[in-house]
Design a protein around this motif. Structure first.
Motif, PDB file in Angstrom:
ATOM      1  N   ALA A  63       0.838  -1.195   0.000  1.00 55.40           N
ATOM      2  CA  ALA A  63       0.000   0.000   0.000  1.00 55.40           C
ATOM      3  C   ALA A  63       0.875   1.248   0.000  1.00 55.40           C
ATOM      4  O   ALA A  63       1.918   1.293   0.647  1.00 55.40           O
ATOM      5  N   ASP A 118      -1.903   8.057  -1.477  1.00 63.41           N
ATOM      6  CA  ASP A 118      -2.126   9.010  -2.559  1.00 63.41           C
ATOM      7  C   ASP A 118      -1.613  10.365  -2.097  1.00 63.41           C
ATOM      8  O   ASP A 118      -1.288  10.558  -0.922  1.00 63.41           O
ATOM      9  N   LEU A 148     -14.171  -4.133  -2.405  1.00 66.90           N
ATOM     10  CA  LEU A 148     -14.122  -3.650  -3.783  1.00 66.90           C
ATOM     11  C   LEU A 148     -15.466  -3.167  -4.328  1.00 66.90           C
ATOM     12  O   LEU A 148     -15.479  -2.233  -5.140  1.00 66.90           O
ATOM     13  N   TYR A 183     -15.739   0.485  -4.271  1.00 70.30           N
ATOM     14  CA  TYR A 183     -14.695   1.242  -4.980  1.00 70.30           C
ATOM     15  C   TYR A 183     -15.059   1.318  -6.461  1.00 70.30           C
ATOM     16  O   TYR A 183     -14.611   0.527  -7.279  1.00 70.30           O
ATOM     17  N   GLN A 222     -12.107   5.410  -8.437  1.00 76.58           N
ATOM     18  CA  GLN A 222     -10.955   4.854  -9.141  1.00 76.58           C
ATOM     19  C   GLN A 222     -10.198   5.921  -9.929  1.00 76.58           C
ATOM     20  O   GLN A 222      -8.985   5.809 -10.121  1.00 76.58           O
ATOM     21  N   SER A 223     -10.899   6.952 -10.367  1.00 76.53           N
ATOM     22  CA  SER A 223     -10.250   8.026 -11.116  1.00 76.53           C
ATOM     23  C   SER A 223      -9.487   8.990 -10.220  1.00 76.53           C
ATOM     24  O   SER A 223      -8.760   9.858 -10.725  1.00 76.53           O
ATOM     25  N   ARG A 224      -9.631   8.835  -8.896  1.00 79.05           N
ATOM     26  CA  ARG A 224      -9.024   9.779  -7.969  1.00 79.05           C
ATOM     27  C   ARG A 224      -8.028   9.149  -6.996  1.00 79.05           C
ATOM     28  O   ARG A 224      -7.003   9.757  -6.675  1.00 79.05           O
ATOM     29  N   ILE A 225      -8.331   7.960  -6.476  1.00 81.20           N
ATOM     30  CA  ILE A 225      -7.520   7.394  -5.395  1.00 81.20           C
ATOM     31  C   ILE A 225      -7.259   5.904  -5.621  1.00 81.20           C
ATOM     32  O   ILE A 225      -7.978   5.246  -6.379  1.00 81.20           O
ATOM     33  N   THR A 226      -6.243   5.404  -4.923  1.00 82.83           N
ATOM     34  CA  THR A 226      -5.937   3.966  -4.908  1.00 82.83           C
ATOM     35  C   THR A 226      -5.901   3.529  -3.447  1.00 82.83           C
ATOM     36  O   THR A 226      -4.869   3.627  -2.782  1.00 82.83           O
ATOM     37  N   PRO A 227      -7.043   3.083  -2.922  1.00 85.99           N
ATOM     38  CA  PRO A 227      -7.117   2.806  -1.489  1.00 85.99           C
ATOM     39  C   PRO A 227      -6.529   1.456  -1.099  1.00 85.99           C
ATOM     40  O   PRO A 227      -6.380   0.557  -1.935  1.00 85.99           O
TER      41      PRO A 227
END
Length: 209
Positions: A3, A6, A20, A23, A28-33
């Motif tokens: 991990a 961002d 998921l 999400y 998905q266009s903003r963050i990768t949690p």
């Protein structure tokens, strides 16, 4: 893959989600949690493991996803103003229900940061799905299964936490999985807008983690 935070307004921010299905494309266009899995145990284990091995420590953790409520507006986004742990009951030993024995914390823990423009509500975390008549036993405005665990991990590492939840269910009694998932796409877009508000607040210094 390990991990990694961002970056919002130049600051490392770790976003944490349970599952998921929450999400969607807008997030998905903003963050990768970090996806921890569902429930307080998985939430605590996976977030602790990630922070303990992370090369770049975040300045802020954001727990986001869905929640249930019998009194808040369905599909709307709320930030947690305070969080409680409904699983803990040591009242047989004389401790107030909701308080962990020998731990100097109140039953409800206040959250220190606020995102301007988002309504605030109280949140109850526990390992059970709350539905129908069970809401009568919940003092807080909304329920989830992870935020209190994320908060305790954040406290252990000396990091602030913001909790964002979209109300996916609670108006009617749950009958199956689809009653949870049917509005997640709507919530995804609104959570993405909340992330944008967070970035603005960090950029202008309204929130200083």
């Amino acid at each position: 893959m390990p991990a990694t935070p961002d970056h919002l307004a130049g600051l490392p921010v770790l976003f944490v989600m349970a599952a998921l299905p929450e999400y969607g494309p807008a997030l998905q266009s903003r963050i990768t949690p970090l996806i921890t899995g569902i429930g307080p145990v998985e939430a605590a284990v996976q977030l602790t493991a990630a922070l303990a091995t992370m090369d770049v420590q975040p300045r802020l953790i954001v727990s986001l996803g869905s929640a249930g409520s019998a009194r808040l507006v369905q599909t709307e986004i709320y930030q947690a103003g305070a969080v409680a742990y409904r699983d803990m009951d040591a009242s047989a030993l004389g401790f107030p229900r909701g308080c962990t024995p020998l731990l100097d914390l109140p039953r409800v823990i206040a959250m220190s940061h606020r995102i301007p423009g988002l309504p605030v509500a109280t949140l109850s975390t526990g390992a059970n799905i709350v539905s129908g008549a069970a809401y009568a036993g919940i003092e807080e405005d909304m329920v989830d299964m992870e935020t209190f665990a994320h908060l305790r991990v954040a406290q252990h590492f000396g990091l602030p936490l913001i909790g964002l939840r979209g109300i996916s269910d609670g108006v009617e009694e749950l009958r199956g999985l689809s009653d949870w998932t049917q509005y997640l796409q709507v919530i995804d877009g609104k959570l993405a807008a909340a992330v944008d508000l967070l970035e603005q607040a960090l950029d202008c210094g309204t929130i200083r983690p």
